[in-house]
Design a protein around this motif. Sequence first.
Motif: not given
Length: 175
Positions: A66, A86, A89
Amino acid sequence: MKKIYFLLMVVAITFLFNSCKKDNDTAETDRYKKDWVTGKWKQTDLVMSVDAKLGSTKIPAGTSMITIAPLLAQALKNPALIPAITCTKDNQYEFNAQGTFTITGCTDFILPKAGAKGTWGLQIYDAVIELLNDKSEKDPHWINSISPTKMELALTVNITGVGAVPLGLQLEKLP
């Protein structure tokens, strides 16, 4: 001669009882694994499982995908990698005791075969969590580590321009 037979008998009985005790300990540990997996989890990170090189830059095992998503996207000239990585996450995972799972969030990059819901079970001496999607397609993942509050699953993610990348999906149990 009787002493030797007696001694052998004591050794055999001791070995037999110790063997049974170890099997029971293993069975108890395996039972706890299912209890540990069952519940709600949130993703805390997605990390590299092995050292890798990106151009001339060495990326050590344990590095957050990430965090390096922008670097990776730039190096591979693939800006679509940033949101693909991302967006995972904030994923949340629920494994219920009845054997079904749901994933809230992005699964296209890290769990494309499993999808957002299906069934789950433990396989291979409870070392693998096997996810089955709605089409009953198997998506097995080794459990790298597990405790009552943390779990890491092994993933292999195919990244265009790189190939199959071994990753660790780090999860933390929600209260």
